[in-house]
Design a protein around this motif. Structure first.
Motif, short mmCIF file in Angstrom:
data_model
loop_
_atom_site.label_atom_id
_atom_site.label_comp_id
_atom_site.label_asym_id
_atom_site.label_seq_id
_atom_site.Cartn_x
_atom_site.Cartn_y
_atom_site.Cartn_z
N HIS A 185 14.83 19.49 21.70
CA HIS A 185 14.56 17.83 21.44
C HIS A 185 14.53 17.22 23.06
O HIS A 185 15.21 17.78 23.91
N GLN A 236 15.22 21.81 16.33
CA GLN A 236 15.09 20.68 16.60
C GLN A 236 14.25 20.51 17.75
O GLN A 236 14.77 20.69 18.86
N SER A 264 11.01 12.08 14.31
CA SER A 264 11.02 11.98 15.69
C SER A 264 10.12 12.85 16.47
O SER A 264 10.08 13.27 17.49
N TYR A 265 8.99 13.20 15.63
CA TYR A 265 7.87 14.04 16.16
C TYR A 265 6.69 13.10 16.15
O TYR A 265 6.18 12.93 15.20
N GLU A 280 14.73 20.21 11.98
CA GLU A 280 15.31 18.75 11.96
C GLU A 280 14.75 17.61 12.60
O GLU A 280 14.25 17.69 13.61
N GLY A 281 14.83 16.50 11.98
CA GLY A 281 14.34 15.26 12.41
C GLY A 281 12.77 15.01 12.10
O GLY A 281 12.26 14.04 12.45
N TRP A 282 12.29 16.11 11.35
CA TRP A 282 11.03 15.98 10.83
C TRP A 282 10.96 15.06 9.60
O TRP A 282 11.81 14.94 8.83
N ASN A 340 20.57 25.81 22.80
CA ASN A 340 20.32 24.39 22.95
C ASN A 340 20.06 24.00 24.52
O ASN A 340 20.58 24.32 25.23
N ILE A 348 17.51 24.33 19.57
CA ILE A 348 17.46 22.75 19.96
C ILE A 348 16.81 22.41 21.19
O ILE A 348 17.18 23.10 22.35
N SER A 364 16.93 26.97 12.03
CA SER A 364 16.88 25.41 12.31
C SER A 364 16.32 25.26 13.79
O SER A 364 16.51 25.84 14.85
#
Ligand code: NAG
Length: 796
Positions: free
Chosen positions: A503, A525, A558-559, A553-555, A479, A501, A523
């Motif tokens: 982001h 993010q 948030s992209y 994740e978040g696709w 992360n 992770i 995974s």
């Protein structure tokens, strides 16, 4: 199983529909009319206009002093009624006789002194605590509340058999408010409580603890005391109070809330509980007063597994640190939590310790914590979140002596990255390391526990992951969110990485080969990064779009593109640029191919179709044409001297001289024959051109012989391009003998074309048809044309 579930599902759907319909009919009501919130409105009476469908009614924190039958009898669906913090003094349970569904009644914090009983059987939760009852308000009708779970009571005095009517019920929670309890001189009261899971006593918040009741319990699992104020004198009162309560072997949880005590008394309580069956002891909101001095503590065999103390206020300012910390550090228990306590230090246990779990969140522990401490041999989890740690190297060094340590949380400290020259001291057993919310930079990757599986580095100051990082082959989850990374990390050093992770970083054009490199990724993010939507990003978008949505994740939400300005805010999902405009090589190849094709076709045209010659001829043709257009008719007439020029093969001369020429001259048609009219001294070509130019029409005598003659072709070419005659209808073709199509050489395509296009005059073999043939020939000449020489002749 599935069959069992279906009716529930159907019912659920039905309920949903009902709510929707109700919501549309009563437009101005709240989202759901079944819940009515009338708390904190300064109400003095229960309002008269409550919706009859009300199921949940909240009228807490008002000034209501009375509850009457008519107030709520029409609320036939009422299930939950909250009336806490009002001024009700009397209650007759018969006011609820029409609320057959009422199962939750909160009347705590009123001024109730009297109850009138009436059988109500549906209660599950009945709270009468924090009222002014003298004795415990238990009606014998409560014995029928077989569904009762929670019962809140209050009293100022206790009698042994008060709880007898409900002793057969299996309650899970009794709240007993003894805030108004006062001690009678020379009198010890007693109370018997049976079948209970949780018993919670609340005492007066400001009075010294003084309750002297012998409370005997049968099967108590959980004991909670709130508001305990102790000094060195009344400490024994509490211990006496507890001695009966803590006797049962089932009591596993003991919780104290809001405790104010001397250190001596606290240690005394610990010492009292040490041999008891309690396994989990929690103290919330502890205040230590008077003084802290060394207390003897005997760490006998104990059932206690976990001690948790949250939020300690120390009102003693001068004391021996050792006196305080030793009591805790030597405890022979497994889990110790002391959080939010402003502890500045913790001692290293003197002998190998039983601690497996230590949590010192939110203290002010410094880098000196557990340095060179070799007794925490069983410690598996150490949480030092939100302390004052600074030295990354020292934290590593601390773990060196903890051979069982697997989880270390040092998040929310002020750790800085190690200096380059230092060696790397981490213990190898660590699998989860939480370094989040510190001030670590790139070089943190040079020194990490070698077998770490989960590494949390979010909210630090990492700009890039250096090339020469430590190999972390066990690392599965990384992360690095909320840093300043500009690219995704490769998986060269992290060969097992499965969760990334990243982001909220500065990743603008992530490397497209990430998914090829990191094939164990389950995974990722990577949202909320300032993506640059240019050609380089296409491959990445393609790859990320292909990966399943569980992986990314978040696709797609948030992209988003951050740059260029024209794409700002566009979802990466919707960002497309064409293949050609991005691929320079492809663009070059395309241009190259086009040029090549052009070159090949030009070469072909030049080599096989004699293009240059045609070009030259066309050039001449246009020039001549321009010239011709400037010559007026009269001048044209002046230049023409013949009606016709005849082109023929030597082999056909007999027919020409014996048949054609006599026939034409008989009609006064003047013929230019090259043997007759040729100007000596000029070349053959010049003569031919001359002859053609001075003639109104050109007659070609076609035959297989003609085809073979090169001269004839030239003549045909020039005649065709004799442009002095507008309309260029100046050719007359006579087919003397049939010419097989394939006998015409391919280079004379002009002739071929003429043969197919033009209607030619065939010389008939039958004599009878000759007349028509000559008529046709004669018709082809426009006799109105007066030739220049004729004019001259006439004049002379
Ligand atoms: C690390 O600690 C932070 C809070 O300090 C927490 O939010 C995060 O979940 C922890 N990470 C892991 C991997 O446990």
């Amino acid at each position: 199983m599935i069959q069992d579930i279906q009716p529930i599902v159907r019912n659920f759907r039905f309920i949903c529909i009902v709510i929707i319909i109700a919501g549309t009919i009563i437009q101005f009501s709240d989202e759901s009319e079944f819940v009515v919130d009338m708390s904190k409105l300064g109400l003095v009476h229960v309002p008269k206009d409550l919706p009859p469908k009300t199921e949940i009614l909240d009228m807490s924190q008002n000034y209501i002093s009375e509850l009457q039958l008519s107030d709520i009898s029409f609320l036939s669906r009422l299930k939950v009624l909250r009336l806490s913090h009002n001024r009700i003094q009397q209650l007759d349970f018969s006011v609820f006789k029409f609320n057959q569904d009422l199962e939750y009644l909160d009347l705590s914090h009123n001024q109730l002194q009297k109850l009138s009983c009436h059988p109500i059987v549906s209660f599950k939760h009945l709270d009468l605590s924090f009222n002014d009852f003298d004795a415990l308000p238990i009606c014998k009708e409560f014995g029928n509340l077989t569904q009762l779970n929670f019962l809140g009571l209050s009293a100022t005095k206790l009698q042994q058999l008060d709880l007898l009517p409900i002793s057969h019920l299996h309650l899970s929670y009794i709240l007993l408010d003894l805030g108004g309890y006062y001690v009678k001189e020379n009198e010890t009261e007693s109370l018997q409580i049976l079948n209970m899971k949780t018993l919670h006593f609340v005492f007066h918040p400001d009075r010294l603890f003084s309750v002297q009741v012998n409370i005997s319990v049968n099967t108590l699992g959980c004991l909670q005391l709130t508001n305990i104020k102790l000094n060195n004198k009344n400490c024994q009162v509490l211990i006496t109070f507890l001695s009966e309560l803590t006797r049962g072997p089932t009591l596993l949880n003991f919780t104290l809330n809001n405790v104010e005590t001397t250190w001596k008394c606290l240690v005394g309580v610990f010492q009292f509980l040490w041999p008891k069956p309690v396994e989990f002891l929690s103290i919330y909101n502890l205040t230590i007063v008077e003084d802290i001095s060394e207390e003897k503590f005997t760490y006998s065999k104990t059932a206690l597994k976990a001690l948790k103390i949250e939020h300690v206020t120390n009102e003693v300012f001068l004391f021996s640190q050792t006196a305080l910390y030793t009591v805790f550090s030597e405890m022979n228990i497994i889990m110790l939590t002391i959080s939010d306590s402003s502890f500045v230090h913790m001692l290293c246990p003197q002998a190998p310790s039983t601690f497996k779990f230590l949590n010192f969140t939110r203290n002010v522990l410094t880098d000196s914590i557990f340095q060179k401490c070799s007794t925490l041999v069983r410690l598996e989890t150490l949480i030092l979140q939100k302390n004052a740690l600074k030295d990354f190297y020292k934290v590593g060094l601390m773990t060196k002596e903890m051979p069982s340590l697997e989880i270390l949380d040092v998040s929310w400290n002020s750790l800085e990255s190690p200096r380059h020259e230092e060696n790397c001291p981490w213990v190898e057993s660590i699998v989860i390391l939480n370094l989040s919310s510190n001030i670590l930079t790139d070089s943190v990757f040079r020194c990490l526990p070698p077998r770490v599986k989960v590494l949390d580095l979010h909210n630090n100051r990492i700009r890039s992951i250096p090339k020469e990082v430590m190999k972390l082959e066990a690392l599965q989850e990384l992360n690095v969110a909320f840093n300043s990374l500009t690219d995704l990390p490769g998986c060269g050093a992290f060969s097992s990485l499965s969760v990334l992770i990243i982001h909220h970083n500065s990743v603008s054009h992530p490397s497209a080969d990430f998914f090829q490199n990191c094939h164990k990724i389950r995974s990722i993010q990577a949202g909320n990064n300032p993506f640059q939507c240019t050609c380089e990003l296409r491959e990445f978008v393609k790859n990320i779009g292909q990966a399943s949505s569980e992986v990314v994740e978040g696709w797609p939400d948030s992209y988003k593109c951050h740059y260029p300005e024209s794409y700002k805010g566009t979802l990466l999902k919707d960002f497309h640029v064409s293949q050609l405009s991005c691929n320079t090589a492809l663009l070059m190849v395309t241009i190259g191919a086009a040029v090549l094709v052009l070159a090949v076709s030009v070469t072909f045209l030049c080599m096989y179709l004699d293009l240059p010659w045609y070009l030259r001829m066309v050039c001449q043709w246009t020039q001549t044409r321009r010239r011709a257009r400037n010559i007026p008719l009269e001048e044209l007439q002046r230049t023409l001297q013949f009606h016709a020029f005849i082109s023929y093969s030597e082999h056909d001369s007999a027919w020409v001289k014996n048949e054609l020429v006599p026939c034409l001259e008989k009609e006064n048609i003047r013929i230019c024959l090259h043997e007759r009219n040729f100007v000596p001294g000029k070349s053959i070509v010049e003569n031919i051109i001359n002859c053609i130019e001075k003639s109104y029409k050109s007659i070609f005598v076609l035959s297989p012989n003609f085809v073979q003659s090169e001269w004839c072709h030239y003549e045909l070419y020039f005649a065709h391009h004799n442009l002095f005659h507008e309309g260029s209808d100046n050719l007359i073709l006579i087919l003397l003998e049939p010419i097989p199509q394939n006998s015409i050489p391919s280079k004379y395509h002009k002739l071929r074309a003429l043969m197919t296009q033009r209607t030619y005059l065939e010389w008939p073999t039958e004599k009878s048809k000759h007349g028509l043939f000559w008529a046709n020939i004669r018709a082809a000449f426009n006799m109105k044309l007066i030739l220049a020489t004729e004019n001259n002749d006439m004049q002379t």
